[in-house]
Motif scaffolding. Structure first.
Motif, PDB file in Angstrom:
ATOM      1  N   ARG A  50       0.824  -1.213   0.000  1.00 52.34           N
ATOM      2  CA  ARG A  50       0.000   0.000   0.000  1.00 52.34           C
ATOM      3  C   ARG A  50       0.857   1.262   0.000  1.00 52.34           C
ATOM      4  O   ARG A  50       0.550   2.238  -0.687  1.00 52.34           O
ATOM      5  N   PHE A  51       1.923   1.252   0.786  1.00 48.92           N
ATOM      6  CA  PHE A  51       2.764   2.447   0.898  1.00 48.92           C
ATOM      7  C   PHE A  51       4.086   2.323   0.148  1.00 48.92           C
ATOM      8  O   PHE A  51       4.943   3.205   0.232  1.00 48.92           O
ATOM      9  N   GLY A  52       4.247   1.228  -0.586  1.00 48.55           N
ATOM     10  CA  GLY A  52       5.388   1.107  -1.476  1.00 48.55           C
ATOM     11  C   GLY A  52       6.727   0.936  -0.794  1.00 48.55           C
ATOM     12  O   GLY A  52       7.766   1.276  -1.369  1.00 48.55           O
ATOM     13  N   THR A  53       6.723   0.379   0.413  1.00 47.38           N
ATOM     14  CA  THR A  53       8.010   0.118   1.055  1.00 47.38           C
ATOM     15  C   THR A  53       8.673  -1.131   0.475  1.00 47.38           C
ATOM     16  O   THR A  53       9.843  -1.404   0.764  1.00 47.38           O
ATOM     17  N   ILE A  54       7.918  -1.886  -0.343  1.00 48.89           N
ATOM     18  CA  ILE A  54       8.505  -2.939  -1.156  1.00 48.89           C
ATOM     19  C   ILE A  54       8.074  -2.712  -2.607  1.00 48.89           C
ATOM     20  O   ILE A  54       7.060  -2.077  -2.870  1.00 48.89           O
ATOM     21  N   SER A  55       8.848  -3.230  -3.515  1.00 45.52           N
ATOM     22  CA  SER A  55       8.583  -3.070  -4.946  1.00 45.52           C
ATOM     23  C   SER A  55       7.653  -4.177  -5.434  1.00 45.52           C
ATOM     24  O   SER A  55       7.893  -5.360  -5.170  1.00 45.52           O
ATOM     25  N   ILE A  56       6.605  -3.804  -6.157  1.00 46.66           N
ATOM     26  CA  ILE A  56       5.703  -4.799  -6.735  1.00 46.66           C
ATOM     27  C   ILE A  56       6.446  -5.674  -7.736  1.00 46.66           C
ATOM     28  O   ILE A  56       6.148  -6.864  -7.879  1.00 46.66           O
ATOM     29  N   ARG A  57       7.456  -5.118  -8.400  1.00 46.97           N
ATOM     30  CA  ARG A  57       8.225  -5.920  -9.365  1.00 46.97           C
ATOM     31  C   ARG A  57       9.024  -7.013  -8.659  1.00 46.97           C
ATOM     32  O   ARG A  57       9.047  -8.167  -9.102  1.00 46.97           O
ATOM     33  N   ALA A  58       9.656  -6.645  -7.557  1.00 51.51           N
ATOM     34  CA  ALA A  58      10.430  -7.631  -6.803  1.00 51.51           C
ATOM     35  C   ALA A  58       9.515  -8.730  -6.263  1.00 51.51           C
ATOM     36  O   ALA A  58       9.850  -9.928  -6.304  1.00 51.51           O
ATOM     37  N   LEU A  59       8.348  -8.335  -5.771  1.00 47.08           N
ATOM     38  CA  LEU A  59       7.420  -9.300  -5.191  1.00 47.08           C
ATOM     39  C   LEU A  59       6.853 -10.232  -6.260  1.00 47.08           C
ATOM     40  O   LEU A  59       6.738 -11.441  -6.062  1.00 47.08           O
TER      41      LEU A  59
END
Length: 439
Positions: free
Chosen positions: A235-244
Motif C-alpha cells: 500500500r505504501f510502497g516500502t517494497i517493490s511490486i516488481r520484486a514481489l
C-alpha cells in the motif's frame, strides 16, 4: 538566486530502491530534491489520532531520511496541502520538473491536475510513472481495445503479456550521487501533526518463501499463518511490486494471482470513473433498497452479531488493523446480504480500520461481496457463515482466539436468522434487478 532543481515527490512509493519516478528523476540533468507531503486534505479527515498508518509512513520516512543523510542529502517533509507545499517549494527553488508515480484514485487525479496547473504557471512540469502495479491503463485490454471486466480472462492476458523487462528493477542506486546536497532537515513529529505513536510492531517486509510454496493449501484458513501480511508494504510502497511479482512467479501461481487482482482493480478504477466516484460498477444495482439498520451495523462493527466467524473477523480488525482475506469475504457478504446494509458503509469502515487499506482493492472486494462489482457470479451467492466456519475454521481455533466468550451466556444470539436473511436478500435483489437478469 534560487537553486535550479528537479523534485522527486514520494507518495505511496516509500523506498529509494527500484522506484520508477525516482530513477527518471535521478537520471535527469539537475540535482534532485526529495519531498514528502503529509497531506492535510487527507489527514484532517482521520478521526483516530492514533492511526497506525500515519505512524507507519513516519517510520518509513525516518528510514529513508537516514539513507538520504548518508548520501549528503535530505528529505523536505511538509505538513500542508499539496498546493501549499508546492507554493513554498516554488518560492525556494527554480523548479524545472517534478517526478512522481501514478496514483489512480479520484482525489489523487484531481490533486495532480491542480499541481500540474500550478507548475505550468511557473514554467515547470509534472511527470508521472507507473510503479505500484505491473500493468495499468491500456496495457492489458481485450483484442478490440476494450477493458476487461472479469478477472479470469484479464489474468490470462496479463500472464501472456508479461515479459522479463516488466519485472526488471530500476537501478536507482547507480544515480544516488544526483540527490541535491543539503544539511539534514528535521522531519515533523507525529505529535506536532496531532497524531500519536502506538508503538506496536508492523509486519516485516520479507516474503516468507516457505509460506508462499504452501499458499494454495493454507491461504483460506484464518488460524494458520498462511498469508504474506505484506499488504501495508504494498500500500505504501516500502517494497517493490516488481520484486514481489518476481519472487511470487517462481514460487506460487496462486500468490501471483493475488498480485494480478491488484492490477485488475486498479485497471477498473482507470477505465470506469463512476467506480472512483463511489457508484456500483453494475449501475443497475443502485436500485437495491437497502435496509441500513444502524443498530445492526454497529453490532457488525463491534463483532457482536451472534455469528462467531463474523464477530471474530471484526474483532481482529478492530484490535489489529488486519483481517484474514477469507474472513473479509465472509463479513462483507454478511453485512450486504444478511443485514442488507449498503456496501459503501462497510467499505468506509474498512477504510478507517485497515492498515493495508487500498481504495482499488477495498472497493473491488466490497462490490464483489455485494454482487454489484466485476464478478461473473450471480447476485444470489450468499455465504453461509456456519458452512464457512466448517470449511475453514472447523476446530474453532481462530474463532476462540477472538471470541473467548463463545460458549457462555454472554455471547449474543444471532441478530438475524440465516434462512430469513438469505430469503430476504434474494427477494430484495431480485426485485431491484427485475428477476435478477442483471446478475
Amino acid at each position: 538566486m534560487k537553486p535550479t532543481v528537479n523534485i522527486i515527490w514520494f507518495r505511496r512509493d516509500l523506498r529509494l530502491q527500484d522506484n520508477a519516478a525516482l530513477y527518471h528523476a535521478l537520471k535527469s540533468s539537475l540535482p534532485v530534491v526529495p519531498i514528502f507531503i503529509f497531506d492535510t486534505n487527507i489527514l484532517d479527515r482521520l478521526e483516530d489520532k492514533a492511526d497506525r498508518r500515519v505512524e507507519f509512513i513516519h517510520i518509513a520516512l525516518a528510514d529513508m531520511q537516514q539513507q538520504l543523510v548518508n548520501l549528503g542529502s535530505s528529505f523536505e517533509v511538509y505538513y500542508a496541502t499539496p498546493l501549499e507545499a508546492f507554493q513554498v517549494l516554488l518560492a525556494k527553488y527554480s523548479i524545472e520538473k517534478v517526478f512522481t508515480n501514478h496514483d489512480y484514485e479520484q482525489y489523487a487525479i484531481d490533486r495532480d491536475a491542480q499541481i500540474s496547473h500550478l507548475l505550468q504557471e511557473h514554467g515547470a512540469s509534472l511527470h508521472t510513472y507507473k510503479d505500484t502495479v505491473i500493468f495499468d491503463k491500456e496495457e492489458v485490454v481485450k483484442d478490440d481495445g476494450k477493458p476487461y471486466t472479469v478477472f479470469t480472462p484479464y489474468s490470462r492476458k496479463w500472464k501472456t503479456a508479461l515479459q522479463p523487462f516488466h519485472l526488471k528493477a530500476y537501478p536507482t542506486e547507480n544515480y544516488f550521487g544526483n540527490f541535491y546536497k543539503q544539511a539534514a532537515q528535521p522531519l515533523p513529529s507525529l505529535e506536532s501533526m496531532g497524531f500519536l505513536a502506538v508503538g506496536k510492531p508492523f509486519p516485516g517486509k520479507e516474503l516468507n518463501t516457505q509460506m508462499t510454496t504452501k499458499y494454495q493449501e493454507q491461504r483460506n484458513f484464518p488460524a494458520v499463518n498462511g498469508t504474506s501480511h505484506l499488504g501495508i508494504h504494498l500500500r505504501f510502497g516500502t517494497i517493490s511490486i516488481r520484486a514481489l511479482a518476481n519472487q511470487g512467479k517462481g514460487l506460487s501461481e496462486t500468490f501471483l494471482n493475488e498480485l494480478i487482482w491488484r492490477d485488475f482493480y486498479h485497471a477498473i478504477l482507470w477505465h470506469f470513473p463512476h467506480v472512483r466516484a463511489g457508484h456500483a460498477f453494475k449501475k443497475e444495482y443502485e436500485a437495491i433498497e437497502w435496509v441500513n439498520n444502524e443498530a445492526h451495523f454497529y453490532k457488525w462493527c463491534e463483532g457482536k452479531t451472534g455469528y462467531p466467524i463474523v464477530d471474530a473477523g471484526m474483532r481482529e480488525l478492530n484490535a489489529t488493523g488486519y483481517m484474514h482475506n477469507r474472513v473479509r469475504m465472509v463479513v462483507a457478504s454478511f453485512l450486504t446480504k444478511h443485514l442488507l446494509t449498503d456496501w459503501r458503509w462497510g467499505e468506509q469502515y474498512f477504510a478507517q480500520k485497515l492498515l493495508d487499506f487500498d481504495f482499488a482493492a477495498n472497493n473491488g472486494g466490497w462490490q464483489w461481496a455485494a454482487g454489484c462489482g466485476c464478478d461473473a457470479a450471480p447476485y444470489f451467492r450468499v455465504f453461509n457463515p456456519t458452512l464457512q466456519t466448517e470449511k475453514f475454521d472447523k476446530s474453532l481455533q481462530y474463532i476462540r482466539k477472538w471470541v473467548p466468550e463463545l460458549d457462555s451466556f454472554d455471547y449474543p444470539q444471532p441478530i438475524v436468522p440465516h434462512e430469513f436473511a438469505r430469503k430476504r436478500a434474494l427477494e430484495v435483489y431480485g426485485k431491484a434487478l427485475k428477476g435478477g437478469t442483471a446478475g
